[in-house]
Scaffold this motif. Structure first.
Motif, PDB file in Angstrom:
ATOM      1  N   PRO A   1       0.818  -1.215   0.000  1.00  0.00           N
ATOM      2  CA  PRO A   1       0.000   0.000   0.000  1.00  0.00           C
ATOM      3  C   PRO A   1       0.855   1.269   0.000  1.00  0.00           C
ATOM      4  CG  PRO A   1      -0.929  -1.586   1.516  1.00  0.00           C
ATOM      5  CD  PRO A   1       0.386  -2.158   1.060  1.00  0.00           C
ATOM      6  N   ILE A   2       1.981   1.247   0.706  1.00  0.00           N
ATOM      7  CA  ILE A   2       2.855   2.425   0.744  1.00  0.00           C
ATOM      8  C   ILE A   2       3.513   2.628  -0.616  1.00  0.00           C
ATOM      9  CG2 ILE A   2       4.871   3.447   1.882  1.00  0.00           C
ATOM     10  CD1 ILE A   2       4.167   1.806   4.366  1.00  0.00           C
ATOM     11  N   VAL A   3       3.859   1.535  -1.295  1.00  0.00           N
ATOM     12  CA  VAL A   3       4.428   1.628  -2.644  1.00  0.00           C
ATOM     13  C   VAL A   3       3.431   2.310  -3.579  1.00  0.00           C
ATOM     14  CG1 VAL A   3       5.135   0.294  -4.660  1.00  0.00           C
ATOM     15  CG2 VAL A   3       5.947  -0.353  -2.393  1.00  0.00           C
ATOM     16  N   ALA A   4       2.178   1.864  -3.520  1.00  0.00           N
ATOM     17  CA  ALA A   4       1.152   2.448  -4.386  1.00  0.00           C
ATOM     18  C   ALA A   4       0.935   3.923  -4.064  1.00  0.00           C
ATOM     19  CB  ALA A   4      -0.161   1.677  -4.235  1.00  0.00           C
ATOM     20  N   LEU A   5       1.015   4.278  -2.788  1.00  0.00           N
ATOM     21  CA  LEU A   5       0.890   5.681  -2.393  1.00  0.00           C
ATOM     22  C   LEU A   5       2.053   6.509  -2.930  1.00  0.00           C
ATOM     23  CD1 LEU A   5      -0.274   5.178   1.301  1.00  0.00           C
ATOM     24  CD2 LEU A   5      -1.665   6.044  -0.594  1.00  0.00           C
ATOM     25  N   ALA A   6       3.241   5.910  -2.970  1.00  0.00           N
ATOM     26  CA  ALA A   6       4.400   6.599  -3.547  1.00  0.00           C
ATOM     27  C   ALA A   6       4.198   6.844  -5.035  1.00  0.00           C
ATOM     28  CB  ALA A   6       5.672   5.784  -3.302  1.00  0.00           C
ATOM     29  N   ASN A   7       3.560   5.881  -5.728  1.00  0.00           N
ATOM     30  CA  ASN A   7       3.212   6.083  -7.141  1.00  0.00           C
ATOM     31  C   ASN A   7       2.306   7.295  -7.310  1.00  0.00           C
ATOM     32  OD1 ASN A   7       2.691   2.498  -7.673  1.00  0.00           O
ATOM     33  ND2 ASN A   7       4.593   3.661  -7.663  1.00  0.00           N
ATOM     34  N   ILE A   8       1.263   7.327  -6.480  1.00  0.00           N
ATOM     35  CA  ILE A   8       0.276   8.411  -6.561  1.00  0.00           C
ATOM     36  C   ILE A   8       0.938   9.748  -6.270  1.00  0.00           C
ATOM     37  CG2 ILE A   8      -1.832   9.349  -5.524  1.00  0.00           C
ATOM     38  CD1 ILE A   8      -2.624   6.404  -4.912  1.00  0.00           C
ATOM     39  N   ALA A   9       1.807   9.788  -5.272  1.00  0.00           N
ATOM     40  CA  ALA A   9       2.467  11.039  -4.890  1.00  0.00           C
ATOM     41  C   ALA A   9       3.314  11.589  -6.033  1.00  0.00           C
ATOM     42  CB  ALA A   9       3.329  10.812  -3.651  1.00  0.00           C
ATOM     43  N   GLN A  10       3.994  10.718  -6.759  1.00  0.00           N
ATOM     44  CA  GLN A  10       4.784  11.184  -7.907  1.00  0.00           C
ATOM     45  C   GLN A  10       3.880  11.789  -8.977  1.00  0.00           C
ATOM     46  OE1 GLN A  10       8.131  11.336  -8.248  1.00  0.00           O
ATOM     47  NE2 GLN A  10       8.422  10.470  -6.196  1.00  0.00           N
ATOM     48  N   GLY A  11       2.739  11.139  -9.223  1.00  0.00           N
ATOM     49  CA  GLY A  11       1.788  11.679 -10.186  1.00  0.00           C
ATOM     50  C   GLY A  11       1.216  13.017  -9.748  1.00  0.00           C
ATOM     51  N   SER A  12       0.950  13.158  -8.449  1.00  0.00           N
ATOM     52  CA  SER A  12       0.380  14.397  -7.925  1.00  0.00           C
ATOM     53  C   SER A  12       1.374  15.549  -8.005  1.00  0.00           C
ATOM     54  CB  SER A  12      -0.077  14.197  -6.482  1.00  0.00           C
ATOM     55  OG  SER A  12      -1.074  13.202  -6.423  1.00  0.00           O
ATOM     56  N   ALA A  13       2.664  15.249  -7.793  1.00  0.00           N
ATOM     57  CA  ALA A  13       3.693  16.283  -7.937  1.00  0.00           C
ATOM     58  C   ALA A  13       3.753  16.762  -9.382  1.00  0.00           C
ATOM     59  CB  ALA A  13       5.044  15.740  -7.491  1.00  0.00           C
ATOM     60  N   VAL A  14       3.646  15.825 -10.317  1.00  0.00           N
ATOM     61  CA  VAL A  14       3.609  16.209 -11.733  1.00  0.00           C
ATOM     62  C   VAL A  14       2.361  17.042 -12.012  1.00  0.00           C
ATOM     63  CG1 VAL A  14       3.517  15.390 -14.107  1.00  0.00           C
ATOM     64  CG2 VAL A  14       4.921  14.185 -12.437  1.00  0.00           C
ATOM     65  N   LEU A  15       1.240  16.662 -11.397  1.00  0.00           N
ATOM     66  CA  LEU A  15       0.009  17.426 -11.578  1.00  0.00           C
ATOM     67  C   LEU A  15       0.187  18.866 -11.093  1.00  0.00           C
ATOM     68  CD1 LEU A  15      -2.935  17.104 -12.538  1.00  0.00           C
ATOM     69  CD2 LEU A  15      -3.552  16.599 -10.169  1.00  0.00           C
ATOM     70  N   GLY A  16       0.889  19.022  -9.965  1.00  0.00           N
ATOM     71  CA  GLY A  16       1.184  20.360  -9.488  1.00  0.00           C
ATOM     72  C   GLY A  16       2.058  21.119 -10.463  1.00  0.00           C
ATOM     73  N   TYR A  17       3.017  20.423 -11.069  1.00  0.00           N
ATOM     74  CA  TYR A  17       3.893  21.060 -12.060  1.00  0.00           C
ATOM     75  C   TYR A  17       3.089  21.465 -13.300  1.00  0.00           C
ATOM     76  CZ  TYR A  17       7.881  21.775 -15.143  1.00  0.00           C
ATOM     77  OH  TYR A  17       8.794  22.325 -16.020  1.00  0.00           O
ATOM     78  N   ILE A  18       2.147  20.611 -13.692  1.00  0.00           N
ATOM     79  CA  ILE A  18       1.282  20.945 -14.831  1.00  0.00           C
ATOM     80  C   ILE A  18       0.488  22.215 -14.536  1.00  0.00           C
ATOM     81  CG2 ILE A  18      -0.732  20.192 -16.165  1.00  0.00           C
ATOM     82  CD1 ILE A  18       0.297  17.299 -15.779  1.00  0.00           C
TER      83      ILE A  18
END
Length: 473
Positions: free
Chosen positions: A344-361
């Protein structure tokens, strides 16, 4: 003139010329090069090319992110250079000359488990679905499950277990087969060897602790316990490699005329004997030891800290490729405890990377060129594949990466505090909710919200800090 002709010619030059390219292939979004001298690659110039979304080096390969049109770029590259493209296995073998002993070990471990991931993903999804219909009391004022009020869903639940059992209880068969495939040994005998670890005549691994007596093979002068190794990964790895090296030995010493008889017999029988006398028990002890240590850490009074550190560090392990070494630990936890709180923590790390990119977008919403790279990377990370996000955006700009690992660290803390547990591994990103155990779904939704919101906000905040000057454009 092709669509990418100019960029292809420039890339060849920036790679140090075609004479510096040992071999290449491509995957869904990336060109994968093995270079004779990686120092000759002009990374900064390569990343300035219009068709290039980013670069990184992993597992001895210099990888150039192109995007969905990678196959077109690849064909033009081969046409321009005259280099014959190779399949992925050949490129991986060539890449190992650029790898350290540790890196080769990690790469080999990854190659063993990679073919098993699709099955594990299916099994995780089905276990999650079975938990929803069979364990969650959603009907008759919270007193009944769907399977208790519907014969159809009760039958469906029972039927789906057939698939889940085949995937997880008989996982050692797949592991031994994959080892023999990876090492170039006889795959059919690898399957047979795997079956001898989970045969129905053996006492099921899950029944050992509660068994009053353990059946044995009695040879008069010695007895061997008839214990199965259902869901056990480490015993299967040890046994698989034992068979491989036995086969190699007998191929060397056997005359060609009788190899067909000598090699299979003298490799398989000793391997099975070793499996049930030495390697199986040792592997079982190692696996249980690892699971016990990990459990002790995560279930201690500092368990929340372990979760936070794991969430913070995991993306860094992805950069080095060392994250592949953690999959057997997850699988061992599932075999020992019935679930894993690491995935579950691995999957959360995936999501966090995507969310950081979303912030950059969001910060670059008017920059069409940046969005061409960032939008696909964001979607990919939310679906569990983070390399385009990490290497194409976050690590290059740096501050989004910092925001992401802080966010995944916080989400990891909450995940451990709430006891979020997954049935299986393999389902990453947002879809990971489907692989959670029924009681963990609501707490995990909270963790997902943290992994989405915190990195997004932190990326915007850190874009105005000194960290924004560390990255490259």
């Amino acid at each position: 003139m092709g669509k990418f002709t100019n960029d292809v010619k420039s890339l060849i030059n920036y790679l140090g010329g075609k004479e510096n390219i040992a071999t290449l292939t491509h995957c869904v979004t990336r060109l994968r090069f093995v270079l004779n001298d990686t120092k000759k690659a002009d990374v900064n110039s390569i990343e300035k090319l219009a068709s290039v979304k980013g670069t990184f080096t992993q597992a001895g390969q210099f990888q150039v992110i192109i995007g969905n049109e990678v196959s077109t770029f690849y064909n033009e590259f081969i046409s321009e250079t005259g280099i014959q493209g190779e399949n992925k296995d050949a490129v991986k073998q060539a890449a190992k000359k650029n790898m350290s002993v540790l890196q080769r070990g990690v790469a080999n471990l990854a190659e063993i488990f990679a073919p098993l991931i699709p099955a594990i993903i299916v099994g995780g999804l089905l276990l999650g679905f079975r938990n929803i219909i069979g364990d969650m009391k959603l009907f008759q004022d919270g007193t009944k499950t769907l399977t208790e009020i519907s014969q159809f869903w009760n039958g469906t639940n029972s039927f789906l277990w057939l698939i889940c059992e085949a995937i997880f209880h008989f996982l050692p068969v797949g592991v031994v087969w994959s080892v023999t495939k990876k090492m170039g040994a006889n795959q059919m005998l690898g399957i047979v060897l795997g079956i001898t670890l989970v045969s129905p005549q053996l006492l099921n691994a899950y029944a050992v602790s509660g068994a009053k007596t353990i059946p044995v093979w009695d040879f008069g002068f010695a007895k061997i316990n008839m214990i199965g190794y259902q869901a056990q990964v480490i015993p299967a790895i040890l046994v698989g490699f034992a068979y491989v090296y036995l086969e190699r030995f007998w191929k060397k010493v056997s005359p060609d005329s009788i190899q067909m008889i000598i090699v299979p017999f003298c490799s398989l029988v000793p391997a099975v004997l070793l499996a049930h006398t030495v390697l199986g028990p040792i592997g079982w002890a190692i696996g249980n030891g690892i699971a016990t240590v990990v459990q002790a850490g995560f279930h201690s009074s500092f368990g929340w800290l372990f979760g936070g550190v794991y969430g913070f560090v995991y993306p860094i392990l992805v950069i080095t490729g060392l994250h592949h070494t953690l999959l057997p630990i997850d699988l061992q936890l599932i075999a020992t405890t019935g679930g894993t709180y690491m995935w579950p923590i691995v999957a959360l790390a995936n999501i966090a990377q995507g969310s950081a990119v979303l912030g950059y977008i969001y910060l670059n919403k008017k920059n069409v060129e940046e969005k061409q790279v960032a939008v696909p990377a964001c979607i990919s990370a939310y679906l569990g594949v983070t390399e385009p996000a990490i290497f194409g955006v976050n690590l290059k700009r740096f501050y989004p990466f910092v925001a992401a690992i802080i966010g995944s660290g916080i989400a990891g803390i909450v995940s451990m505090i709430t006891g979020a547990t997954a049935n299986s591994v393999g389902v990453g990103g947002l879809p990971a909710i489907l692989s959670m155990q029924g009681k963990s779904m609501l707490p995990y939704l909270i963790c997902m919200a943290i992994a989405i919101v915190v990195p997004f906000i932190l990326t915007i905040i850190l874009s105005k800090s000194k960290l924004a000057k560390v990255g490259t454009k």
